[in-house]
Design an enzyme around this catalytic site. Structure first.
Site, PDB file in Angstrom:
ATOM      1  N   CYS A  73       0.851  -1.183   0.000  1.00 25.06           N
ATOM      2  CA  CYS A  73       0.000   0.000   0.000  1.00 25.06           C
ATOM      3  C   CYS A  73       0.893   1.242   0.000  1.00 25.06           C
ATOM      4  CB  CYS A  73      -0.901  -0.003   1.230  1.00 25.06           C
ATOM      5  SG  CYS A  73      -2.025   1.368   1.230  1.00 25.06           S
ATOM      6  N   LEU A  74       1.046   1.813  -1.161  1.00 27.48           N
ATOM      7  CA  LEU A  74       1.963   2.946  -1.291  1.00 27.48           C
ATOM      8  C   LEU A  74       1.392   3.891  -2.348  1.00 27.48           C
ATOM      9  CD1 LEU A  74       4.779   4.016  -0.433  1.00 27.48           C
ATOM     10  CD2 LEU A  74       5.735   2.739  -2.353  1.00 27.48           C
TER      11      LEU A  74
END
Ligand SMILES: [Zn+2]
Ligand SMILES: [Zn+2]
Lengths: 491, 153
Positions: free
Chosen positions: B87-88
């Protein structure tokens, strides 16, 4: 650094120090070397027996040429010339003053081809290989004009005051060129018995003729030719300037001629580039299921040239290239005709002879059918250019402007600290590399500069521009710009 | 398959000629859009001493859309799920075509150094992390030793 570090919270992270200096490669200074590529213009001396005789044929040529021109202008494009001498027919006429057969394209096309390229200038009938094809620069042209030393034959100034007998000199600059053409053509056409070479010499003869005509296409060269008459040519330069590429191919580019003043504009197509080996040919015909792949062949391939128009025959015409890079066009028994600069090459279902081509020639395949209102019934009108003549050579003006652009791309962004960081990192090299394709930004490329002064190849950034137009979200510094902002002079 | 875009070729060359410290990215022999990636755990993080394997794939419309990256080595991290998905933001809505493989991998390395349990998209590891950070960090160290230690690979 933003890209390296930002997580959802925007927390600062240790990577910034590490990553700075990694993101872009150094400026490649190689582009500057482009200025050294300027074409050279050593002309081969014409053979002496063609020299010095501006003859009485001249006015006749001029006249018949004009007649031919008028006749075909007044008629719709379908007109077939029944007088054989209006066609660029066989080589047998090459030595007999038939300059009437070869007509360069007119108007804008002619003028632009004139300014865009110095024509080859080797009117040496004996060695057709000396033909050259260059792309010049303004600098080159001025070199020419300033190169006329005392005693040299300055066609531009002398022509007006001392017109050679029988040469119709008109006053517009375009006509000067024409007059110069006639001078040169006539001069070379005086070469006696040049037509004795027979059928096998066809290509060579045509080449020689084209050379003369090419030479004459550029009045600047006339004086130059005089000057350089006694110089020997440098064969190495010639081989470079003939336009053969590193793989030994010759190339042709076809672009649609769209006449916006006319209700029927001809078929639109994306520019086509084809390359073939010397002494080979490439067919031109209608798009069919069978040749589907040719329609999607990459630029620079040797695939057939196909058009989605029903007025184009399946095997309509062909391009051919001789060993010297001279290109020819032949109608292959098309039913609706092939036209070269408005002149039909052969009657319906008859094969034409090979017609020599030059940069800027306009080829038309077929005629509009049913008024050409439907796309598939439109004729194909295209401008042709040969042997990479369309590739611009970088001149000083290009370099200068590029240099100025570079100083524009200062690479500062005021849109928040993160943006500043990324802005610095990505714009550190200024206008050197396109962040999208990672290739250099060089003079003579189509570029786009955003309000934040970042710059990319137009082709590379276009998908991003159109995605949210007029909002523009800079991929480099993330600045948001409005591309429809009013343009005002602020004093 | 269409020819490999020049941009990808360039990036690959530069990854070799100018490698990123602590990161390797090697294109697969049979698919030059698929990269075998390793990232060393940052020294001041619970992942120190670990060597993490990832896979990276450049989709057809790269660089107009982000590369697809996933951890192959098991890792205990609030922003990386059980399947290794990361999750970036720069891999999602903050992607920019001016970013590259190297900048993306640096971002991931930075994420290891700075886990972000407050990210609304974080997984259940984030809950543990917020409840008891010390315990979570210990767990992350254990997983690193167990799954990512260079000696066990
Ligand atoms: Zn680009
Ligand atoms: Zn910008």
């Amino acid at each position: 650094m933003y890209i390296g570090a930002k997580t959802k919270t925007g927390k600062e992270s240790p990577v910034s120090a590490q990553s700075s200096g990694l993101s872009l490669s150094p400026v490649d200074k190689k582009m500057l070397s482009g200025s050294g590529e300027r074409a050279t213009h050593e002309a081969e001396a014409p053979s002496s027996n063609g020299e010095g005789s501006s003859s009485g044929n001249n006015s006749l040529d001029e006249q018949s040429r004009n007649e031919g021109r008028d006749a075909h202008y007044n008629e719709p494009s379908g007109a077939y010339s029944s007088t054989g001498d209006l066609l660029r027919s066989s080589s047998n006429n090459a030595g007999q003053g038939t300059s009437s057969g070869r007509r360069s394209s007119f108007g804008l096309g002619f003028l632009s081809s004139f300014t865009n390229s110095i024509r080859p200038q080797a009117p040496n009938v004996d060695s057709p290989q000396n033909f050259m094809s260059n792309s010049p620069t303004i600098a080159n042209i001025s070199q020419y004009t300033s190169g006329n030393g005392p005693g040299s034959f300055d066609i531009l100034s002398n022509e007006q005051s001392h017109p050679p007998a029988n040469t119709q000199v008109q006053s517009s600059s375009g006509s000067d060129i024409d007059a110069a053409n006639d001078l040169n053509i006539t001069r070379v056409n005086e070469v006696p018995e040049e037509d004795g070479s027979g059928g096998e010499g066809l290509l060579a003869d045509e080449t020689a003729r084209i050379q003369q005509e090419r030479e004459s296409d550029n009045s600047n060269t006339s004086a130059n030719v005089e000057q350089q008459r006694n110089r020997t040519s440098d064969s190495e330069q010639n081989s470079i300037s003939r336009g053969v590429d590193k793989d030994g191919f010759f190339s042709v580019r076809l672009t649609p001629v769209i006449d916006h003043s006319s209700s029927t504009s001809g078929l639109y197509f994306s520019p086509v580039i084809r390359r073939i080996k010397p002494l080979t040919s490439i067919p031109i015909g209608r798009y069919t299921e069978k040749n589907k792949s040719a329609a999607h062949a990459p630029q620079g391939s040797s695939a057939p040239i196909v058009f989605k128009s029903k007025v184009v025959s399946r095997t309509h015409a062909l391009f051919q290239c001789n060993k010297d890079g001279q290109w020819f066009l032949k109608d292959c028994k098309s039913s609706s005709g092939t036209f070269l600069n408005h002149i039909r090459l052969s009657r319906a279902s008859e094969e034409s002879t090979l017609m020599p081509l030059m940069d800027g020639d306009i080829i038309q395949l077929g005629m509009d059918y049913r008024g050409g209102t439907e796309e598939v019934y439109r004729c194909v009108k295209m401008r042709c250019e040969f042997n990479k003549s369309w590739q611009r050579k970088v001149n000083n003006f290009n370099l200068e402007i590029h240099q100025k652009l570079k100083s524009l791309a200062i690479g500062t962004s005021t849109n928040g600290e993160n943006n500043q960081a990324i802005g610095k990192a990505l714009a550190g090299d200024g206008l050197s590399e396109c962040a999208i394709c990672l290739m250099k930004l060089d003079p003579c490329q189509a570029l786009f500069i955003s309000p934040c002064s970042h710059c990319w190849h137009y082709k590379c950034i276009r998908p991003i521009i159109i995605k949210s137009y007029p909002q523009f979200y800079c991929p480099n510094c993330r600045a948001v710009c409005d591309l429809e902002t009013d343009i005002e002079d602020d004093d | 398959m269409a020819a490999l875009p020049k941009r990808i070729i360039k990036e690959t060359e530069r990854l070799v000629s100018d490698p990123v410290p602590g990161i390797t990215a090697t294109p697969s022999e049979d698919n030059l859009r698929y990269f075998h990636v390793t990232i060393e755990g940052p020294s001041a993080s619970p992942y120190a001493g670990g060597l993490f394997k990832l896979e990276l794939y450049l989709p057809d419309d790269y660089p107009m859309c982000a590369p697809k990256v996933r951890f192959l080595t098991k890792i205990y991290h609030p922003n990386i799920d059980k399947l290794g998905r990361i999750c970036l933001d720069v891999l999602k809505d903050n992607w920019s075509p001016a970013l590259q493989i190297r900048t993306i991998l640096l971002s991931i390395q930075a994420l290891l150094a700075a886990p972000n349990p407050d990210d609304p998209l974080a997984n259940d590891v984030a809950e543990d992390w917020k409840k008891d950070e010390q315990a979570a960090i210990k767990m992350a160290q254990e997983w690193t030793a167990k799954y990512a230690s260079t000696s066990s690979q």
